[in-house]
Scaffold this motif. Structure first.
Motif, PDB file in Angstrom:
ATOM      1  N   ASN B   4       0.724  -1.188  -0.066  1.00  0.00           N
ATOM      2  CA  ASN B   4       0.031   0.044  -0.051  1.00  0.00           C
ATOM      3  C   ASN B   4       0.736   1.123  -0.031  1.00  0.00           C
ATOM      4  OD1 ASN B   4      -2.655  -1.065   0.033  1.00  0.00           O
ATOM      5  ND2 ASN B   4      -2.183  -1.751   2.241  1.00  0.00           N
ATOM      6  N   LYS B   5       2.078   1.127   0.023  1.00  0.00           N
ATOM      7  CA  LYS B   5       2.980   2.401   0.397  1.00  0.00           C
ATOM      8  C   LYS B   5       3.596   2.651  -0.854  1.00  0.00           C
ATOM      9  CE  LYS B   5       6.290   3.888   3.992  1.00  0.00           C
ATOM     10  NZ  LYS B   5       7.345   3.408   5.071  1.00  0.00           N
ATOM     11  N   VAL B  43      -8.706  13.398   1.984  1.00  0.00           N
ATOM     12  CA  VAL B  43      -7.996  11.881   2.213  1.00  0.00           C
ATOM     13  C   VAL B  43      -8.871  10.711   1.706  1.00  0.00           C
ATOM     14  CG1 VAL B  43      -6.964  12.833   4.248  1.00  0.00           C
ATOM     15  CG2 VAL B  43      -9.125  11.494   4.486  1.00  0.00           C
ATOM     16  N   LEU B 175      -8.241   5.440   0.705  1.00  0.00           N
ATOM     17  CA  LEU B 175      -7.792   6.117   1.554  1.00  0.00           C
ATOM     18  C   LEU B 175      -6.545   6.912   1.355  1.00  0.00           C
ATOM     19  CD1 LEU B 175      -7.845   7.554   4.631  1.00  0.00           C
ATOM     20  CD2 LEU B 175      -6.880   5.488   5.251  1.00  0.00           C
ATOM     21  N   ILE B 176      -6.289   8.140   1.286  1.00  0.00           N
ATOM     22  CA  ILE B 176      -4.884   8.614   1.152  1.00  0.00           C
ATOM     23  C   ILE B 176      -4.426   9.027   2.502  1.00  0.00           C
ATOM     24  CG2 ILE B 176      -3.188  10.596   0.119  1.00  0.00           C
ATOM     25  CD1 ILE B 176      -6.736   9.749  -1.636  1.00  0.00           C
ATOM     26  N   ARG B 177      -3.827   8.085   3.154  1.00  0.00           N
ATOM     27  CA  ARG B 177      -3.300   8.192   4.557  1.00  0.00           C
ATOM     28  C   ARG B 177      -2.501   9.232   4.834  1.00  0.00           C
ATOM     29  NH1 ARG B 177       0.774   8.357   8.076  1.00  0.00           N
ATOM     30  NH2 ARG B 177       2.007   6.901   6.833  1.00  0.00           N
ATOM     31  N   ASP B 183       0.951   7.554   0.723  1.00  0.00           N
ATOM     32  CA  ASP B 183       0.583   6.299   1.544  1.00  0.00           C
ATOM     33  C   ASP B 183      -0.769   6.112   1.062  1.00  0.00           C
ATOM     34  OD1 ASP B 183       0.294   3.895   3.025  1.00  0.00           O
ATOM     35  OD2 ASP B 183       1.115   4.940   4.722  1.00  0.00           O
ATOM     36  N   VAL B 185      -4.365   3.464   0.803  1.00  0.00           N
ATOM     37  CA  VAL B 185      -4.739   2.347   1.395  1.00  0.00           C
ATOM     38  C   VAL B 185      -6.101   2.018   0.634  1.00  0.00           C
ATOM     39  CG1 VAL B 185      -5.542   1.094   3.330  1.00  0.00           C
ATOM     40  CG2 VAL B 185      -3.836   2.784   3.550  1.00  0.00           C
ATOM     41  N   ARG B 186      -6.383   0.854  -0.013  1.00  0.00           N
ATOM     42  CA  ARG B 186      -7.507   0.538  -0.656  1.00  0.00           C
ATOM     43  C   ARG B 186      -8.389   0.050   0.296  1.00  0.00           C
ATOM     44  NH1 ARG B 186     -10.051  -2.971  -4.405  1.00  0.00           N
ATOM     45  NH2 ARG B 186     -10.917  -1.829  -6.093  1.00  0.00           N
ATOM     46  N   LEU B 187      -9.801   0.265   0.696  1.00  0.00           N
ATOM     47  CA  LEU B 187     -10.828  -0.021   1.594  1.00  0.00           C
ATOM     48  C   LEU B 187     -11.850  -0.860   0.974  1.00  0.00           C
ATOM     49  CD1 LEU B 187     -11.269   3.481   3.371  1.00  0.00           C
ATOM     50  CD2 LEU B 187      -9.535   1.772   3.851  1.00  0.00           C
TER      51      LEU B 187
END
Lengths: 332, 332
Positions: B4-5, B43, B175-177, B183, B185-187
């Motif tokens: 994810n990074k 985000v 999500l753009i953490r 960084d 993250v696919r939710l």
């Protein structure tokens, strides 16, 4: 969980006189908790297996609540039942379920330091509420006790926060999505997560720790913070410990509260250097905590941080624990 | 997702001349996106199945990029490849993979309104990047294209935001953490979630919509907001549509941006009255969207809101879609 939404307590599924009858007693443990969890100020918390507080509650024949004994508090807590968070919460509960006729005596055994940032008052309050629930045979979801526990917090801290009482009561990781109406969500967590806690014995009263927090902040910092809490929650669901670690950053509260904690940034550097997943302030401090991937790392961190504090002539208590998923429990 | 990074693109797994050789072409669709998702300003975002933009890209024998045709833009977009977000992003990609020798011609077919708050420029940019990736046979994770797509956003909006390009590229909820380092993250999301979109044809330029947002906010409002984003993310993982609905509240951005949207609160009242799970502004507006539990409710909402806007003498486009989990796709 079938119903995460807890808005109002209407009719707990009471209540028969317990099998032991009047004179029955119960001994309950409730856990310490880490609130905020770095990026979740006022909305996140989790429970640990140790430390925690214990309550022994006995039913008496005479209506009203007495507190016959408090140990481990160095005389700091009031025996007056109108002023003690445990008895006040229990009293609210009894009134709500229409059992103001019940007579109770309470012994409170503090097994954790007061003013540590580990939810000391919450642990006591939850132990008391779980004890009366058990004595009365109340089968309702423990979550229904939350509003009563928050009454205790209101008395202890000046505000009815739930980020310690909710995880103390429900166990595990808890999100307080909203306060009005109260909306509490239990979150999963990776099984292999360990928690190292160090309480440096310095005084950081909760009220003062709240007052130093800025009331006005920059939008860009808030965006950073909510990206991080969203990342932390995702990591908890995905069992992704690295994502949990990357997300546990706090640009708003920690920069201010860390000033009240001796050598906070040095301790963080040490913990991260020893392999911690994350490091931060527990609640309003002065306790600090680290997540680790194994017990050995957690023990090493507590040992080295304690040594460091000793070098600063500051006493400390340390705890190593997994996350407590059960919440309060009956000891006998 | 395994990784994810996404911090830096070093060596995409290029690159052979495609089997079609010079002269090969590809026709790509990339989806519209809803950024912010009410409580996740800057985000969060998700992709829909319609509308979207299309790019036809042809390899030419002569190094450099040309744009031979743009349709559906009412002449608003530049044919100059140094000024068009699609060609600029593709150029960055080609330089990064050491293929500045490649010659390309681009046709851009806008199938969605510009300035709608539906990630119009992102859809075009992602279609262009997916086209060149396909033509060059680049097998790298599509997420590696994200930094190039953000270059396009920087040109279109003045800031390199990722809350449209990331879901357009990856599909689903994203999500753009963090932005630095990037960084993403696919939710997950509940399968039965439908999205009703209404674009009222009024002008709300992205730059101006950003400028009216307050730079300083109250901590207590930020706490409300991050409780809600944590609740929304939890609801997505738990497939709990009611929790998703309860969490989609915005006390910070919507109160300001809604002023730029005709009858926003009236439209919300109408949508919620028809059974919407939630209602809010898409990106910087003026498009609004509702989540629903079924297609029929989504269609009813778009129909009634369109009628309402017609009564105000405001034209509108409407779309009904499930969430697009695939991101861009090759049409031919």
């Amino acid at each position: 969980m079938e119903d995460n939404k807890i808005q109002e307590v209407k009719s707990p599924s009471l209540i028969t006189t317990p099998s032991g009858g009047w004179g029955a007693s119960v001994h309950v443990f409730a856990p310490a908790t880490v609130a905020n969890v770095v990026c979740g100020f006022d909305v996140l918390g989790f429970a640990v297996n140790e430390p925690g507080d214990e309550v022994i509650m006995r039913m008496t024949g005479k209506p009203g609540i007495t507190i016959s004994k408090i140990t481990g508090d160095d005389g700091r807590l009031p025996l007056d039942p109108a002023k003690n968070t445990v008895s006040v919460s229990v009293q609210h509960y009894l009134q709500s379920v229409g059992r103001a006729d019940v007579g109770l005596d309470i012994e409170l055994h503090k097994k954790m330091p007061i003013g540590s940032g580990l939810g000391s008052s919450s642990a006591s309050t939850v132990a008391g509420l779980f004890a009366i629930k058990t004595l009365l045979g109340d089968e309702a979801d423990p979550a229904k006790l939350l509003p009563f526990a928050m009454k205790g917090e209101e008395m202890a801290c000046g505000q009815g926060h739930a980020d310690n009482v909710a995880p103390a009561l429900l166990g595990g990781f808890v999100l307080i999505r909203s306060y009005e109406p109260l909306d509490v969500v239990r979150l999963p967590h990776p099984a292999g997560l360990w928690c190292a806690i160090v309480f440096p014995d310095v005084d950081v009263p909760t009220r003062e720790a709240r007052q130093i927090i800025r009331k006005n902040i920059q939008m860009k910092d808030a965006v950073t913070q909510w990206g991080n809490i969203a990342g932390l929650v995702s990591g908890l669901f995905m069992q992704d410990i690295d994502l949990i670690g990357r997300s546990m950053k706090d640009v708003l509260v920690e920069p201010v509260r860390s000033m009240l904690i001796p050598d906070f940034y040095k301790m963080r550097e040490m913990a991260m250097g020893m392999g911690a997943v994350s490091f931060g302030i527990s609640g309003s401090g002065p306790s600090v905590f680290a997540f680790t991937k194994d017990e050995e790392t957690a023990r090493l961190i507590t040992q080295k941080l304690q040594q460091h504090l000793t070098g600063l002539k500051i006493g400390s208590n340390t705890y190593v624990s997994t996350i407590n998923d059960a919440g309060p429990r009956v000891l006998g």
